[in-house]
Structure formats: structure tokens, C-alpha cells
Design a protein around this motif. Structure first.
Motif, PDB file in Angstrom:
ATOM      1  N   UNK A  79       0.848  -1.179  -0.051  1.00  0.00           N
ATOM      2  CA  UNK A  79      -0.102  -0.016   0.022  1.00  0.00           C
ATOM      3  C   UNK A  79       0.623   1.334  -0.008  1.00  0.00           C
ATOM      4  N   UNK A  80       0.110   2.248  -0.363  1.00  0.00           N
ATOM      5  CA  UNK A  80       0.863   3.620  -0.341  1.00  0.00           C
ATOM      6  C   UNK A  80       0.722   4.140   1.164  1.00  0.00           C
ATOM      7  N   UNK A  81      -0.243   3.661   1.873  1.00  0.00           N
ATOM      8  CA  UNK A  81      -0.297   4.107   3.196  1.00  0.00           C
ATOM      9  C   UNK A  81       0.729   3.538   4.094  1.00  0.00           C
ATOM     10  N   UNK A  82       1.320   2.759   3.876  1.00  0.00           N
ATOM     11  CA  UNK A  82       2.394   2.160   4.856  1.00  0.00           C
ATOM     12  C   UNK A  82       3.533   2.992   5.027  1.00  0.00           C
ATOM     13  N   UNK A  83       3.820   3.662   3.852  1.00  0.00           N
ATOM     14  CA  UNK A  83       4.856   4.623   3.892  1.00  0.00           C
ATOM     15  C   UNK A  83       4.762   5.568   4.830  1.00  0.00           C
ATOM     16  N   UNK A  84       3.543   6.173   4.985  1.00  0.00           N
ATOM     17  CA  UNK A  84       3.115   7.301   6.050  1.00  0.00           C
ATOM     18  C   UNK A  84       3.414   6.716   7.311  1.00  0.00           C
ATOM     19  N   UNK A  85       2.784   5.556   7.874  1.00  0.00           N
ATOM     20  CA  UNK A  85       3.160   5.128   9.139  1.00  0.00           C
ATOM     21  C   UNK A  85       4.589   4.917   9.302  1.00  0.00           C
TER      22      UNK A  85
END
Ligand code: G6P
Length: 607
Positions: A122-128
Motif C-alpha cells: 500500500x501507499x499508506x504504509x509509507x506514511x506510518x
């Protein structure tokens, strides 16, 4: 898309999160998940597919804790599986995300180069991971989130939860909506006020670029420039009946059946006391100063705009351009003074429509919108928002919102025609009186359900279906085809009848169903000629017409659906009913998931 929620409560969070997610499932149903803090310890549960799978999992593997975040997913980056399901976690940080991080590849490459490993696609994992890295480097939670937000491109609504910090959520908004709910010593975060409606009706909407630090008793917001921002707490009235099918098997059927009632209410909401004039809310619109209109929308709302073009041009002699929002926003169209720009959206949150509105702001003289959700971003960013009074619509395939959009657009066109001197007082009053009678006709159209069901069963076996219409019935042919493909997965196309000979007729072979929408109006004979051309080539025709039309042309059809005779202006609204029923019964015959068709979501908050 995706729905997100956060709870800082005084009771167990998991049931509240699941209840809120139920109200957000219209945003996607590829997977669902929650994370909670139990005495400071972070844990999560995630399940692929609909929310019910997560609920089942929680029965066997409950999650305790009074603080938590939750997510219902419409997959953008990464397959819809449990690994890619939110909340995503890195060390002691968890996040839920609605939107797309457009520069995630660069961020991912940068993290990979540092030896960071990824668990998901996911793209989201980079955020966390970025937040967690920043905290590892010594920043506190707020500093780490701010440092991360500064690096993100794209659209997002984010809510973070931190291990060991039982009284903290951090939320941020850019492009995707986010609402903060105020309870009594409790705070909530949600993609919309509807998600939070069982918990509170006191809502603060985050603005573009806002970042909020939420505790049970405080809400601190900074704007895109990092300046402390004071955002209003509003009392929001939300229809709490949204999860009730009212005895019907599907929300879609309930919503189809509600149309006589909601359209009646919608008409009444716009009529003057004596019923002879249209009263627009607020300062209204001075149509004498409008030189042209630009209408922009997506999906079904776009077809409502295409229909309205006929009404505004014919009745009010006002030139109208209609565009799909995703095209309009990047085409850089000139929007000159004298233009009223109108945005039509059931949800009021469709990303492309909102972007098109923002593009037009400052260029068009007036920004108007026709919306169902009064507190939505599109409504709030318009000079004037006209509500459609459809009530909450849950079925992913829009039905009552479409006909209510048409009703409001027709009322506007009549108002414009009157203001611009093309309609006398009496003629306006006559049209309005006809509109008041529309719910009765809609009820008669609904009485055709059994006949439509029989036709739909035959159609459910087809591979391709064509819908034909002329004039204002042409956009309805497009909408009829869209409804059918959305929920029954049968390939369907709508065409202007006159275009038939320019290509589509090549598709006609023995037994191909063709749905012809043709009230007995000035264009009837032309459309019927086109109908005869397909019958001659073996097509099975379903003719939707009125008694006069049936008498003239009903004989050669496979199915004749005889609708009440109504003034031509009202026909697109009336004929929407059999088109919706046809799609519904075809889907039921095929056994598809009517309310939540595959790959679709009701509110498309990403590009
Ligand atoms: C999605 C929905 C459609 C809707 C379209 C535009 O595709 O499935 O039913 O017409 O979005 O949504 P809006 O909320 O802007 O009307």
C-alpha cells in the motif's frame, strides 16, 4: 474512497468503531479493520471482504480498549487482502487513511534505501513508517506527524493512534473530508458526520490542510500554514435511519419505492406558499444576469446534468455546457464572467467534482451546487447549495438521488425560464402544478414492477443490452444502461436513437435486447422508426412508452411497459423508474450483490 473513524471514549471502542464503519461501508468494502489501545498497548484486527467478516473475527478475537481507529477499504494500491487492510502499523504507530499518496513510490524508495522493510503493497504504509522513523529519531507524536505531512503529495484524510498514549489521536485532512465529533468527555473522528451520528451531533469539519490534535477534552487545530485555527462546532442533523431496509430485501428497492414520497417533499420544499413560483434558498439566483451555465458532475449525476441541458436550453434559452468532472478539471476550460457553474453530486464529496468546483471558484460568477448531503464539502464550498431532499441513499447504484436531482434541476430551469421572460406567470404555475402531480404518476410507474421483473429475467441472460432514447430521453438511456451494468454486470450501452445507424446497429443480432424509452411526444415517430430497424434485425425490444405510444407501436415488441401520460418535461423523471426496476430485477435474477456491487463504491473520494 475508504471510510475512516477514530474514537477516544469512555466505553469499549471496538463496538463503536464497527458501528461507525457500518455507516461508512458505502465508501468501500474490500476489507475492514480496527486498532485499539488496551492500557496503552496497541493491537489490531483486520478482515478481507465486508465489515461482517471483521465483526465475526471480533467475536472470536475481541479487542479491548477505549481508544481506537477503524477503516473500511476500497483498494487503490495493493490487492484487497488482509495484509493490505488498514489500520497499518509500524512499531507503536497505527494509521488509517482515505485517499492516495501520489509520491509514495519515491518515499518508499527512500525508506528502502535506509533498509526499512515493507509488509504491504500500500501507499499508506509509507506514511506510518515515516512517522515511526521520525519518532525513533526523537520527535514526539505531533512533531513526527507534522514532519511526515510536509512530505506527502496527493489526497488524504489520516488518523493516527500511538502506543502508550491512551488520550491522543492525530488527524489530518488534505483533499479528503474529515469530521471531528464532540462528545461528553469523549471525542470522535470520522469521514463524515453520518458515521458519527449515533455518537454525537456536534461536529467540527476540518478544512483543507488542517491537522488536529485530539484528546478526550481538547481539540487543537492548525491550518496549512501551521497557524492555530478556530473551527466552528456545528449542530448537525443527520438521518439516523440509514441502516434500516424498511422491510425490503435491498436498500436499492427501498430507495426506488421512496421516490414518490421524496420527490413530493422535494417539490414542496421549493414551491412558494401559493404554489405558483419556485423559491430557491438563500439569495437565490438572478438568472437574468446569467449568460451561460457550465454543469459538471460524475456518474449518474452527470446524466442528470445532461438531461437538465435540454430543459435549460429549451425553456430558459440559456446555453449550457455539460462536462464530466474528471475531464473538466484537467482541460483548463475557459470559464468567463457571466457563467454560472453548477456542480451536481449526491455525496458532495466526489473528488473530481470538488476539484472542478475549486477550479471554477474565482472564475465563474456564481458557484452553485445540487447536493444530497447538506454538510458536504461541495455544499460548503458553493455560493449557493440546493438540497435535493432525497434522504440518505445507501444503495451504491443511485436511484432516488438521481430523480431528486432531476426534480431540482427542472425547478431551476423553470425559475430561469420565468425570470428570463420565456415563461409567463400562468405557464410557470401550470408546470408547477404538473410537478405536484408527479408523485401520483410515479406510484403508477412502480405498479409496473411485476411486468418489469418478467422482462428483466429474460434480459438477465443477455450478454449485451442497448438502451435508446431521443431528446431528453437520451441521457436517460445512458443512465438506464449504467444502472444495468453497475449492478447486474451485463454489458449495456445507451445511445441517442439517431446515432444507431452510425455504428451501434452493427451489434444487433438475433435476440439482443433493446430498451426503447419513448413517450408519445414530438420525437416519438422518429424513435419508433429506429426501433423498427432493430426489430427487423432480430432484436427483442422492451418499449417503455405511454398509452398513445403503445397503441401506435406496441405490437412488435417483446415487452410493452405502459407508463402514465405526463407532460414531456416530466418524462425523464417518470421513465427513470422502469429503468431502475429493470436493472434491479436483472441483478436479482443473476444473484449479484445489488446494494454493494463488485469494485464500486458510493462515494468516490479519490481520482
Ligand atoms: C459513484 C456512484 C454513483 C454516483 C457517482 C457520483 O460512481 O456509484 O452512483 O453517481 O459516484 O457521485 P456523487 O456523489 O458525486 O453524485
Amino acid at each position: 474512497m475508504c471510510g475512516i473513524v477514530g474514537v477516544l471514549g469512555n466505553h469499549e471502542a471496538a463496538p463503536l468503531l464497527v458501528e461507525a464503519l457500518k455507516r461508512l461501508e458505502y465508501r468501500g468494502y474490500d476489507s475492514a479493520g480496527i486498532a485499539t489501545l488496551n492500557h496503552g498497548t496497541l493491537d489490531r484486527r483486520r478482515a478481507v471482504g465486508k465489515l461482517v467478516n471483521l465483526s465475526d473475527l471480533l467475536v472470536h478475537e475481541p479487542l479491548a480498549g477505549k481508544a481506537g481507529i477503524g477503516h473500511t477499504r476500497w483498494a487503490t494500491h495493493g490487492a484487497p487482502n488482509t495484509t493490505n487492510a488498514h489500520p497499518h502499523r509500524a512499531g507503536g504507530v497505527a494509521v488509517v487513511h482515505n485517499g492516495i499518496i501520489e509520491n509514495y513510490r519515491d518515499l518508499r524508495a527512500e525508506l528502502s534505501a535506509k533498509g526499512v522493510e515493507f509488509a504491504t503493497e500500500t501507499d499508506t504504509e509509507t506514511v506510518v513508517l515515516l512517522v515511526e522513523q521520525a519518532m525513533q529519531a526523537g520527535m514526539n507524536a505531533v512533531q513526527a506527524v507534522d514532519a511526515t505531512l510536509a512530505r506527502l503529495e496527493g489526497a488524504f484524510a489520516l488518523v493516527f493512534l500511538f502506543e502508550g498514549q491512551d488520550d491522543l489521536l492525530i488527524a489530518a485532512r488534505k483533499g479528503s473530508p474529515l469530521a471531528i465529533g464532540h462528545g461528553d468527555g469523549e471525542m470522535f473522528v470520522g469521514s463524515d458526520a453520518i458515521a458519527l451520528s449515533p455518537l454525537t451531533d456536534r461536529i467540527t469539519y476540518l478544512e483543507e490542510g488542517d491537522r488536529a490534535v485530539v484528546t478526550r477534552t481538547t481539540l487543537d487545530i492548525v491550518d496549512a500554514n501551521g497557524t492555530r485555527a478556530n473551527r466552528e462546532v456545528r449542530q448537525v442533523h443527520v438521518d439516523s435511519a440509514r441502516v434500516d431496509k424498511g422491510g425490503y430485501k435491498h436498500f436499492m428497492m427501498k430507495e426506488i419505492m421512496q421516490q414518490p414520497t421524496v420527490i413530493g417533499e422535494c417539490v414542496n420544499a421549493y414551491l412558494s406558499e401559493d404554489g405558483r413560483d419556485v423559491v430557491l434558498p438563500g439569495a437565490g439566483v438572478d438568472f437574468t444576469r446569467v449568460e451561460r451555465m457550465t454543469m459538471v458532475a460524475c456518474g449518474t449525476a452527470f446524466y442528470a446534468c445532461l438531461t437538465a441541458k435540454y430543459w435549460f436550453e429549451q425553456l430558459a434559452r440559456l446555453p449550457v455546457e455539460v462536462d464530466i468532472a474528471s475531464e473538466f478539471r484537467y482541460r483548463e476550460p475557459p470559464v468567463s464572467p457571466g457563467t454560472a457553474a453548477l456542480f451536481v453530486s449526491q455525496s458532495g464529496e466526489t473528488a473530481d467534482t470538488l476539484a472542478a468546483l475549486r477550479y471554477s471558484t474565482g472564475k465563474a460568477d456564481r458557484i452553485l451546487s445540487v447536493v444530497n448531503v447538506a454538510e458536504s464539502s461541495i455544499a460548503r464550498e458553493s455560493d449557493l447549495a440546493l438540497p435535493i431532499h432525497a434522504g440518505v441513499e445507501i444503495g451504491v447504484a443511485s436511484t432516488k438521488a438521481f430523480t431528486c436531482q432531476l426534480t431540482v434541476l427542472l425547478l431551476m430551469a423553470l425559475k430561469a425560464a420565468h425570470a428570463r421572460g420565456h415563461l409567463s406567470d400562468d405557464a410557470l404555475a401550470d408546470h408547477l402544478s404538473a410537478l405536484r402531480g408527479l408523485p401520483g404518476h410515479l406510484n403508477h410507474a412502480l405498479d409496473l414492477a411485476r411486468d418489469v421483473d418478467a422482462a428483466a429475467r429474460k434480459i438477465s441472460e443477455a450478454r449485451d443490452v442497448l438502451f435508446l432514447g431521443r431528446g431528453a430521453m437520451y441521457p436517460l438511456a445512458l443512465e438506464g444502461a449504467l444502472k444495468l451494468k453497475e449492478i447486474s454486470y451485463i454489458h449495456a450501452e445507451g445511445y441517442a436513437s439517431g446515432e444507431l445507424k452510425h455504428g451501434p446497429i452493427a451489434l444487433i443480432e438475433r435476440d439482443v435486447p433493446v430498451i426503447v424509452m419513448a413517450p408519445h411526444d414530438g420525437l416519438f415517430d422518429k424513435t419508433v422508426s429506429n426501433m423498427q430497424e432493430v426489430i427487423a434485425r432480430g432484436a427483442q425490444v422492451v418499449l417503455m412508452t405511454d398509452a398513445a405510444g403503445a397503441k401506435r407501436a406496441g405490437e412488435d415488441c417483446m415487452t410493452l411497459l405502459t407508463l402514465p401520460e405526463v407532460p414531456a418535461l416530466l418524462a425523464p423523471i417518470l421513465y427513470a423508474i422502469p429503468a431502475q426496476l429493470l436493472a434491479y430485477y436483472a441483478a436479482v435474477a443473476k444473484g449479484t450483490d445489488v446494494d454493494q456491487p463488485r469494485n464500486l463504491a458510493k462515494s468516490v473520494t479519490v481520482e
